[in-house]
Design a protein around this motif. Sequence first.
Motif, PDB file in Angstrom:
ATOM      1  N   ALA A   1      49.266 -35.717  52.533  1.00  0.00           N
ATOM      2  CA  ALA A   1      48.155 -36.603  52.174  1.00  0.00           C
ATOM      3  C   ALA A   1      48.519 -38.041  52.539  1.00  0.00           C
ATOM      4  O   ALA A   1      49.700 -38.372  52.698  1.00  0.00           O
ATOM      5  CB  ALA A   1      47.868 -36.507  50.676  1.00  0.00           C
ATOM      6  N   ALA A   2      47.481 -38.869  52.692  1.00  0.00           N
ATOM      7  CA  ALA A   2      47.692 -40.294  52.971  1.00  0.00           C
ATOM      8  C   ALA A   2      47.176 -41.103  51.792  1.00  0.00           C
ATOM      9  O   ALA A   2      46.238 -40.682  51.102  1.00  0.00           O
ATOM     10  CB  ALA A   2      46.955 -40.684  54.243  1.00  0.00           C
TER      11      ALA A   2
ATOM     12  N   LYS B   1      54.833 -27.491  48.713  1.00  0.00           N
ATOM     13  CA  LYS B   1      55.486 -28.795  48.847  1.00  0.00           C
ATOM     14  C   LYS B   1      54.441 -29.826  49.253  1.00  0.00           C
ATOM     15  O   LYS B   1      53.594 -29.572  50.109  1.00  0.00           O
ATOM     16  CB  LYS B   1      56.576 -28.720  49.917  1.00  0.00           C
ATOM     17  N   LYS B   2      54.536 -30.997  48.656  1.00  0.00           N
ATOM     18  CA  LYS B   2      53.534 -32.035  48.941  1.00  0.00           C
ATOM     19  C   LYS B   2      54.207 -33.313  49.405  1.00  0.00           C
ATOM     20  O   LYS B   2      55.200 -33.749  48.810  1.00  0.00           O
ATOM     21  CB  LYS B   2      52.718 -32.323  47.685  1.00  0.00           C
ATOM     22  N   ILE B   3      53.617 -33.902  50.427  1.00  0.00           N
ATOM     23  CA  ILE B   3      54.159 -35.160  50.961  1.00  0.00           C
ATOM     24  C   ILE B   3      53.024 -36.184  51.012  1.00  0.00           C
ATOM     25  O   ILE B   3      51.949 -35.896  51.524  1.00  0.00           O
ATOM     26  CB  ILE B   3      54.738 -34.977  52.385  1.00  0.00           C
ATOM     27  N   LEU B   4      53.307 -37.362  50.485  1.00  0.00           N
ATOM     28  CA  LEU B   4      52.306 -38.432  50.473  1.00  0.00           C
ATOM     29  C   LEU B   4      52.797 -39.571  51.352  1.00  0.00           C
ATOM     30  O   LEU B   4      53.902 -40.093  51.150  1.00  0.00           O
ATOM     31  CB  LEU B   4      52.115 -38.919  49.028  1.00  0.00           C
ATOM     32  N   ALA B   5      51.983 -39.955  52.355  1.00  0.00           N
ATOM     33  CA  ALA B   5      52.375 -41.044  53.266  1.00  0.00           C
ATOM     34  C   ALA B   5      51.560 -42.287  52.946  1.00  0.00           C
ATOM     35  O   ALA B   5      50.323 -42.235  52.891  1.00  0.00           O
ATOM     36  CB  ALA B   5      52.144 -40.623  54.717  1.00  0.00           C
ATOM     37  N   PHE B   6      52.259 -43.398  52.738  1.00  0.00           N
ATOM     38  CA  PHE B   6      51.580 -44.668  52.449  1.00  0.00           C
ATOM     39  C   PHE B   6      51.188 -45.325  53.776  1.00  0.00           C
ATOM     40  O   PHE B   6      52.022 -45.483  54.674  1.00  0.00           O
ATOM     41  CB  PHE B   6      52.512 -45.588  51.660  1.00  0.00           C
ATOM     42  N   ILE B   7      49.913 -45.707  53.886  1.00  0.00           N
ATOM     43  CA  ILE B   7      49.425 -46.329  55.125  1.00  0.00           C
ATOM     44  C   ILE B   7      49.377 -47.837  54.927  1.00  0.00           C
ATOM     45  O   ILE B   7      48.518 -48.356  54.204  1.00  0.00           O
ATOM     46  CB  ILE B   7      48.006 -45.789  55.486  1.00  0.00           C
ATOM     47  N   ASP B   8      50.293 -48.541  55.566  1.00  0.00           N
ATOM     48  CA  ASP B   8      50.305 -50.006  55.461  1.00  0.00           C
ATOM     49  C   ASP B   8      49.360 -50.576  56.518  1.00  0.00           C
ATOM     50  O   ASP B   8      49.315 -50.098  57.651  1.00  0.00           O
ATOM     51  CB  ASP B   8      51.740 -50.516  55.707  1.00  0.00           C
ATOM     52  N   HIS B   9      48.607 -51.589  56.111  1.00  0.00           N
ATOM     53  CA  HIS B   9      47.664 -52.204  57.060  1.00  0.00           C
ATOM     54  C   HIS B   9      47.480 -53.661  56.698  1.00  0.00           C
ATOM     55  O   HIS B   9      47.779 -54.091  55.569  1.00  0.00           O
ATOM     56  CB  HIS B   9      46.315 -51.476  57.030  1.00  0.00           C
ATOM     57  N   PHE B  10      47.000 -54.443  57.652  1.00  0.00           N
ATOM     58  CA  PHE B  10      46.676 -55.836  57.365  1.00  0.00           C
ATOM     59  C   PHE B  10      45.188 -56.020  57.626  1.00  0.00           C
ATOM     60  O   PHE B  10      44.729 -55.888  58.767  1.00  0.00           O
ATOM     61  CB  PHE B  10      47.495 -56.774  58.259  1.00  0.00           C
ATOM     62  N   HIS B  11      44.431 -56.209  56.551  1.00  0.00           N
ATOM     63  CA  HIS B  11      42.981 -56.369  56.626  1.00  0.00           C
ATOM     64  C   HIS B  11      42.333 -55.273  57.476  1.00  0.00           C
ATOM     65  O   HIS B  11      41.527 -55.550  58.366  1.00  0.00           O
ATOM     66  CB  HIS B  11      42.627 -57.762  57.162  1.00  0.00           C
ATOM     67  N   GLY B  12      42.738 -54.042  57.240  1.00  0.00           N
ATOM     68  CA  GLY B  12      42.075 -52.894  57.876  1.00  0.00           C
ATOM     69  C   GLY B  12      42.701 -52.433  59.172  1.00  0.00           C
ATOM     70  O   GLY B  12      42.295 -51.417  59.719  1.00  0.00           O
TER      71      GLY B  12
ATOM     72  N   TRP C   1      51.376 -44.571  60.983  1.00  0.00           N
ATOM     73  CA  TRP C   1      50.973 -43.270  61.554  1.00  0.00           C
ATOM     74  C   TRP C   1      52.212 -42.434  61.887  1.00  0.00           C
ATOM     75  O   TRP C   1      52.162 -41.209  61.888  1.00  0.00           O
ATOM     76  CB  TRP C   1      50.087 -43.456  62.786  1.00  0.00           C
ATOM     77  N   GLU C   2      53.320 -43.124  62.178  1.00  0.00           N
ATOM     78  CA  GLU C   2      54.571 -42.367  62.386  1.00  0.00           C
ATOM     79  C   GLU C   2      54.942 -41.647  61.080  1.00  0.00           C
ATOM     80  O   GLU C   2      55.356 -40.486  61.093  1.00  0.00           O
ATOM     81  CB  GLU C   2      55.695 -43.311  62.817  1.00  0.00           C
ATOM     82  N   GLY C   3      54.790 -42.360  59.954  1.00  0.00           N
ATOM     83  CA  GLY C   3      55.092 -41.765  58.644  1.00  0.00           C
ATOM     84  C   GLY C   3      54.157 -40.610  58.327  1.00  0.00           C
ATOM     85  O   GLY C   3      54.585 -39.554  57.850  1.00  0.00           O
ATOM     86  N   LEU C   4      52.866 -40.811  58.623  1.00  0.00           N
ATOM     87  CA  LEU C   4      51.908 -39.734  58.354  1.00  0.00           C
ATOM     88  C   LEU C   4      52.192 -38.543  59.278  1.00  0.00           C
ATOM     89  O   LEU C   4      52.118 -37.382  58.857  1.00  0.00           O
ATOM     90  CB  LEU C   4      50.465 -40.244  58.533  1.00  0.00           C
ATOM     91  N   GLY C   5      52.541 -38.845  60.546  1.00  0.00           N
ATOM     92  CA  GLY C   5      52.864 -37.768  61.492  1.00  0.00           C
ATOM     93  C   GLY C   5      54.033 -36.943  60.978  1.00  0.00           C
ATOM     94  O   GLY C   5      54.015 -35.708  61.035  1.00  0.00           O
ATOM     95  N   LEU C   6      55.038 -37.618  60.411  1.00  0.00           N
ATOM     96  CA  LEU C   6      56.197 -36.900  59.870  1.00  0.00           C
ATOM     97  C   LEU C   6      55.767 -36.052  58.672  1.00  0.00           C
ATOM     98  O   LEU C   6      56.171 -34.893  58.523  1.00  0.00           O
ATOM     99  CB  LEU C   6      57.289 -37.897  59.458  1.00  0.00           C
ATOM    100  N   ALA C   7      54.923 -36.644  57.813  1.00  0.00           N
ATOM    101  CA  ALA C   7      54.446 -35.903  56.636  1.00  0.00           C
ATOM    102  C   ALA C   7      53.711 -34.637  57.061  1.00  0.00           C
ATOM    103  O   ALA C   7      53.921 -33.552  56.492  1.00  0.00           O
ATOM    104  CB  ALA C   7      53.524 -36.797  55.801  1.00  0.00           C
ATOM    105  N   VAL C   8      52.871 -34.776  58.082  1.00  0.00           N
ATOM    106  CA  VAL C   8      52.087 -33.623  58.551  1.00  0.00           C
ATOM    107  C   VAL C   8      53.029 -32.551  59.111  1.00  0.00           C
ATOM    108  O   VAL C   8      52.875 -31.361  58.846  1.00  0.00           O
ATOM    109  CB  VAL C   8      51.060 -34.077  59.628  1.00  0.00           C
ATOM    110  N   LYS C   9      54.042 -32.991  59.866  1.00  0.00           N
ATOM    111  CA  LYS C   9      54.993 -32.041  60.464  1.00  0.00           C
ATOM    112  C   LYS C   9      55.811 -31.338  59.357  1.00  0.00           C
ATOM    113  O   LYS C   9      55.997 -30.123  59.376  1.00  0.00           O
ATOM    114  CB  LYS C   9      55.919 -32.788  61.424  1.00  0.00           C
ATOM    115  N   MET C  10      56.277 -32.127  58.374  1.00  0.00           N
ATOM    116  CA  MET C  10      57.056 -31.528  57.281  1.00  0.00           C
ATOM    117  C   MET C  10      56.206 -30.508  56.529  1.00  0.00           C
ATOM    118  O   MET C  10      56.689 -29.434  56.161  1.00  0.00           O
ATOM    119  CB  MET C  10      57.524 -32.617  56.308  1.00  0.00           C
ATOM    120  N   ALA C  11      54.932 -30.854  56.316  1.00  0.00           N
ATOM    121  CA  ALA C  11      54.038 -29.931  55.600  1.00  0.00           C
ATOM    122  C   ALA C  11      53.830 -28.662  56.427  1.00  0.00           C
ATOM    123  O   ALA C  11      53.889 -27.549  55.889  1.00  0.00           O
ATOM    124  CB  ALA C  11      52.703 -30.617  55.320  1.00  0.00           C
ATOM    125  N   ALA C  12      53.620 -28.821  57.739  1.00  0.00           N
ATOM    126  CA  ALA C  12      53.382 -27.648  58.593  1.00  0.00           C
ATOM    127  C   ALA C  12      54.619 -26.749  58.630  1.00  0.00           C
ATOM    128  O   ALA C  12      54.510 -25.526  58.553  1.00  0.00           O
ATOM    129  CB  ALA C  12      53.014 -28.116  60.009  1.00  0.00           C
TER     130      ALA C  12
END
Length: 347
Positions: free
Chosen positions: A39-40, A3-14, A21-32
């Motif tokens: 992936a991000a 199973k693969k989860i892709l998290a979009f990282i929103d940022h303003f000028h870096g 990071w909450e979204g990426l944290g969830l993706a990492v937990k779901m993958a684990a």
Amino acid sequence: MTKKILAFIDHFHGKAQPSSWEGLGLAVKMAADNGGEAAALILGDNLQDLANQAFQYGAGQVFTAENPALKDFRPEIMADMIKIAVEQFQPDVMIFPTTSRGRILAGMSAVDLDTGVMVDVTDLTWEGGKISATRPIYAGKLLAKLQCSTSPQIITLRTRAFDKPEPDDSKSGSATPLDVKIDPSSEMTTVLDHQEKSSGVSLNDANVIVSGGRGVALNPNLEPPGDLDEEAAEIWKAKQGFALVQELADVLGAAVGASRASVDAGYIEYEHQVGQTGKVVSPDLYIACGVSGAIQHLAGMRNSKVIVAINKDPDAPIFNFARFGLVGDMHEILPPLTAELKTYLAG
Ligand SMILES: Cc1cc2nc3c(=O)[nH]c(=O)nc-3n(C[C@H](O)[C@H](O)[C@H](O)COP(=O)(O)OP(=O)(O)OC[C@H]3O[C@@H](n4cnc5c(N)ncnc54)[C@H](O)[C@@H]3O)c2cc1C
């Protein structure tokens, strides 16, 4: 199949939106939990720092689309880049933060990928490859369960509904660059690229919020300067009231919120408005001062973990949702409360 989860990282000028990071944290937990891969995806210019951070927040792979044309928000090109990333990574699930940019791109991607999007998700389970997502509807009065029958299943997460992981500085990796294709005919010039500069702590990411309603202007013991007309006198009184709200917020390291009545009356700027037509927040602590608790205000804050209400009307609806209530004049209650907390927190 993995199973693969892709998290979009929103940022303003870096600078990443913390909810990314909450979204990426969830993706990492779901993958684990499911033996999958997280992936991000980061779009913009000069992305090395953000890519490093994404690895530190647990991404197994980081896709980047780097180009000076992506420095500013370019939804059409960005949606194309998301499509390319999806074709390359083949995610089962794609997670966006519920930021303005995240919402726009999630919707565009759902159209481009001919799939569905489940928005403003506050909870989810993932079984047999299907996400069952929960989102509040009707101003938070009901919780709807959503499922998406197409792939990838796209979700946008309500800010602070999921935990932000702790970054691990020892983690690193090499980002996978995507081949950025920019159609010259899509060239446009950014005329204005502006991020609201809220003074102090941002409402979206605050652990603690102190809000002021119409009651901020209703201090019977305060006499405005005699040369002010009625409207100016009301604003003057509201400013004194909001100064008390701000002082408490400063002591608690909190953001300042407001009801729409306060905003409409010109007591404070719209960027502070909480509610159905303002920001939806879910801090650990929400202190409502002189706020009645109208349904539209509750829609923006009823998911706060602890609500404290200060209101001189014991029948104000806000008390039905508050864990702690103080019945009285906020202008009398706030100064000693702030002083007491200041001493307590200092010691
Ligand atoms: C389509 C639509 C969208 C809306 N969107 C929003 C939204 O996003 N956010 C939002 O907030 N509202 C929204 N509203 C407006 C909402 O219906 C209410 O009018 C608004 O929330 C009321 O704000 P308030 O509680 O500050 O004012 P009021 O309802 O006037 O309440 C003021 C409160 O202050 C108390 N008070 C007065 N003096 C004192 C004092 N000295 N000390 C302590 N307490 C005092 C009073 O007892 C009262 O409870 C929306 C309305 C509509 C129709």
